[in-house]
Motif scaffolding. Structure first.
Motif, PDB file in Angstrom:
ATOM      1  N   ARG A 183      -6.318  -7.414   2.464  1.00 14.53           N
ATOM      2  CA  ARG A 183      -5.751  -8.503   1.655  1.00 14.53           C
ATOM      3  C   ARG A 183      -6.119  -9.861   2.249  1.00 14.53           C
ATOM      4  NH1 ARG A 183      -1.007  -5.061   1.913  1.00 14.53           N
ATOM      5  NH2 ARG A 183      -0.383  -6.291   3.706  1.00 14.53           N
ATOM      6  N   MET A 186       7.689  -4.957   4.825  1.00  9.83           N
ATOM      7  CA  MET A 186       7.460  -6.339   4.392  1.00  9.83           C
ATOM      8  C   MET A 186       8.804  -6.997   4.072  1.00  9.83           C
ATOM      9  SD  MET A 186       4.150  -5.786   1.956  1.00  9.83           S
ATOM     10  CE  MET A 186       2.574  -5.243   2.632  1.00  9.83           C
ATOM     11  N   GLU A 202       0.811  -1.213   0.000  1.00  9.44           N
ATOM     12  CA  GLU A 202       0.000   0.000   0.000  1.00  9.44           C
ATOM     13  C   GLU A 202       0.846   1.266   0.000  1.00  9.44           C
ATOM     14  OE1 GLU A 202      -0.030  -2.417   2.174  1.00  9.44           O
ATOM     15  OE2 GLU A 202       0.138  -1.705   4.243  1.00  9.44           O
ATOM     16  N   HIS A 211      -4.742  -2.428   5.280  1.00  9.59           N
ATOM     17  CA  HIS A 211      -4.430  -3.139   4.039  1.00  9.59           C
ATOM     18  C   HIS A 211      -4.103  -4.608   4.285  1.00  9.59           C
ATOM     19  CE1 HIS A 211      -4.853   0.013   1.058  1.00  9.59           C
ATOM     20  NE2 HIS A 211      -4.493   0.839   2.014  1.00  9.59           N
ATOM     21  N   ALA A 212      -3.497  -4.899   5.413  1.00  7.89           N
ATOM     22  CA  ALA A 212      -3.271  -6.310   5.740  1.00  7.89           C
ATOM     23  C   ALA A 212      -4.625  -7.005   5.897  1.00  7.89           C
ATOM     24  CB  ALA A 212      -2.454  -6.440   7.022  1.00  7.89           C
ATOM     25  N   GLU A 253      -4.752 -11.084   4.857  1.00  8.34           N
ATOM     26  CA  GLU A 253      -3.514 -11.750   5.295  1.00  8.34           C
ATOM     27  C   GLU A 253      -3.872 -12.735   6.399  1.00  8.34           C
ATOM     28  OE1 GLU A 253      -0.649 -11.538   3.861  1.00  8.34           O
ATOM     29  OE2 GLU A 253      -0.933  -9.718   2.671  1.00  8.34           O
TER      30      GLU A 253
END
Ligand SMILES: Cc1ncc(C[n+]2csc(CCOP(=O)(O)OP(=O)(O)O)c2C)c(N)n1
Ligand code: SF4
Ligand SMILES: [Mg+2]
Lengths: 356, 248
Positions: free
Chosen positions: B112, A62, A54, B108-109, B114
């Motif tokens: 997605r 990451m 993002e 966002h995790a 995750e």
């Protein structure tokens, strides 16, 4: 594989695959978009990890996670994006995790332009992250050299447990050259990653931790000393440069990357006019090839530093020269590329260029 | 005859916890550690410690760990989980870390999906830095940076993470729990265990928000702090299951 015609950014991506990349995390930015585009197709198809994050902040973190987990991991970006990654870079370096960071420089400051530039020399060698740390920074001048460097970069990063940055500019990213992916790479010892945080069942009796926090100042100083000693070893082992036309030069140019390519043409033109000019081409920017400057003959009339910036590597040239010779500077900025003639002119009028 | 009725979980190391007396961080650590042991996943777990009072949690959980920059825990967790999909990956984050500086990484995790577990400790304050206002601080709550009390006009309303995340498709399980009495602690344990269970089943993003305490920076005795989390916080942060894909 025979020679193939390939765009720089795609070559970067393929070279990373040849270098054994397990995972890529990144965020789109021109002029490096073909790197993630190529990898998105070829990593996922081969069961490897590709993830568009993002933001660059997230992407570099990451990278931290995956590097800590013991995998070969990379990111790529360009100037404003690399700016956002600085926090993560400091942490990764502090936690001594290996990774590859590709930086395809564009014009700055701010949003700047998307044209090639070398305005991020400070960003690469001084960093914007906090604390005493260094990246191992390579600045190849051609797509072939970029490929050879990237193929080797994971071995280097793994060996030193330190991020490697490959620093190119938008021109190298965007142009096409005929290249060979199968040139042999240096054999290096690549240690077992017995420090990886991959679950204690893989290393019973020991917890692995990726960390950069040392609240005790004495302990943190020891950590800094340990890192410093590592950088000293890196200086000794990995400093890389090329000397061009160094037989009996009247002047010496110092230039890297795309600027070195342009200077090569200028040197030819000057030679045809009977002016002998040599060049020091730093291939590593950290460690900086100060040793190369010892080989400059006593009688040269001056050193001309040429950059696609207002003068950043100039600092390292001045340090390496240590007051011995006159140092001049020629630079173009903002995405402007000089013709070789401009460098010819700068050598001929060297005295107007002298900064120190 | 001696019989062991209670012992410290094998999921915790012998390191002395750094938390203040009466702080719920310690209780939640125990619940997480017990869950990892009971599910048999401790030796394949990777904890992601965040920046906040729980920064040292990498020393407390008896498994591999990474220490994340402030707010970036979910990005690290994503990085780890994507390359080690068979491992169990969880973050342990405060409200400043998750709901302020790290909200993008967390959303966002979650989006997605995750396959990670987030333990979110909402104590309505920045504990570690000495009691500054958090995005979760209550209207009227006095902190060192809202000395006359938080106002809606100046700072907006307390951010309701569970309500917000319930709208996200990638979330498989989301529950808000509390730790102010034994009944709620037991329920918190159930929720945490379920979140890890879901991760083992590859169901997606799981999060347990804990309405927690910070007696020191709230300026309260531990018992009063527990009371305040029940009487002042719970009405703003109602408890319950916000999302459960297993039940859909
Ligand atoms: C980039 C960055 N900004 C600020 C800080 C300072 N800092 C440390 S902890 C913290 C707040 C933590 O609060 P929270 O996440 O609510 O955790 P708690 O201590 O309340 O458990 C801040 C702002 C930091 N370490 N890094
Ligand atoms: S400062 Fe607050 S949150 Fe931090 S350990 Fe102490 S009581 Fe707990
Ligand atoms: Mg807090």
């Amino acid at each position: 594989m025979a020679k193939v015609l390939m765009k720089g950014n795609e070559a970067i991506a393929l070279a990373a695959i040849k270098g054994g990349v397990d995972a890529f995390y990144g965020y789109p930015i021109t002029p490096q978009n073909e790197v993630p585009e190529y990898l998105s197709k070829h990593l996922l198809a081969n069961g490897k990890v590709f993830l568009q994050a993002e933001s660059e902040v997230s992407a570099i973190n990451m990278v931290y996670g995956a590097a800590g987990a013991g995998k070969r991991v990379m990111t790529s970006s360009s100037s404003p994006g690399i700016a956002l990654k600085q926090e993560g870079i400091s942490y990764i370096t502090a936690a001594e995790l290996p990774c590859l960071i590709v930086s395809v420089m564009r014009g700055g400051p701010g949003l700047g332009s998307i044209q090639p530039s070398q305005g991020d020399y400070y960003q690469a060698t001084r960093g914007g992250g906090n604390g005493d740390y260094h990246l191992i920074v390579f600045a190849p001048e051609s797509i072939q050299e970029t490929i050879d460097t990237i193929k080797e970069s994971f071995d280097i990063a793994d060996y030193y447990r330190n991020p490697v940055m490959v620093l190119v500019d938008g021109l190298i990213g965007q142009m096409m050259e005929s290249v060979d992916f199968d040139r042999p790479k240096k054999e290096r010892f690549v240690p077992e990653k017995d420090w990886a945080t991959n679950g204690t069942k893989n290393h019973p009796g020991r917890r692995n931790i990726a960390n950069s926090l040392y609240l005790d100042p004495a302990e943190l100083e020891q950590h800094n000393i340990k890192l410093h000693q590592k950088y000293e070893v890196i200086k000794k082992n990995e400093t890389k440069f090329e000397l061009i036309d160094f037989d009996n030069p009247e002047y010496v140019i110092v230039a890297y990357g795309t600027m070195a390519r342009i200077c090569r043409s200028a040197i030819e033109m000057l030679k045809n006019e009977g002016i002998e000019v040599g060049m020091i081409r730093p291939i590593t920017l950290f460690p900086y090839p100060e040793k190369a400057f010892e080989q400059i003959p006593e009688n040269v009339k001056g050193i001309l530093t040429c950059e696609l910036s207002m003068g950043q590597m100039l600092d390292d040239v001045l340090i390496a020269n240590n007051g011995k010779h006159k140092v001049g500077f020629f630079g173009r900025a903002g995405g402007m590329l000089p013709d070789p003639e401009e460098i010819v002119g700068a050598i001929k009028n060297f005295n107007e260029r002298v900064v120190k | 005859m001696w019989e062991v009725k209670y012992e410290k979980s094998q999921g915790l190391t012998d390191s002395k916890l750094s938390y203040c007396p009466g702080c719920a961080h310690g209780i939640i650590h125990k619940l997480v550690a017990e869950s990892l042991v009971e599910l048999g996943i401790l030796d394949r777990s990777i904890a992601i410690a965040s920046v906040g009072c729980s920064v040292f949690s990498y020393q407390f959980f008896n498994c591999d760990a990474q220490q994340a920059p402030h707010g970036r825990a979910c990005a690290l967790a994503t990085g780890v989980k994507r390359v080690l999909p068979d491992n169990i990956v969880f973050t342990y984050q405060g409200d400043g870390d998750l709901a302020s500086i790290g909200i993008a990484e967390t959303i966002h995790a979650a989006n997605r999906g995750e396959n990670i577990t987030v333990i979110f400790i909402n104590n309505a304050i920045y504990g570690m830095t000495g009691g500054q206002m958090a995005p979760t601080s209550l209207i009227g709550q006095k902190t060192t940076t809202s000395q006359d009390g938080r106002t809606q006009k100046n700072h907006g309303n307390p951010i309701k993470i569970s309500e917000m995340f319930a709208t996200i498709e990638g979330v498989a399980y989301l529950e808000r729990v509390a730790a102010y009495d034994p009944k709620h602690v037991l329920n918190a344990k159930k929720a945490i265990k379920k979140a890890f269970q879901y991760q083992m089943e590859n169901r997606g993003f799981t999060m347990v928000e804990v309405v927690s305490t910070c007696p020191v920076n709230w300026g309260m005795k531990p018992v009063d702090a527990m009371k305040w989390s029940k009487e002042a916080m719970e009405p703003v942060y109602p408890l319950g299951v916000f999302k459960d894909k297993g039940r859909e």
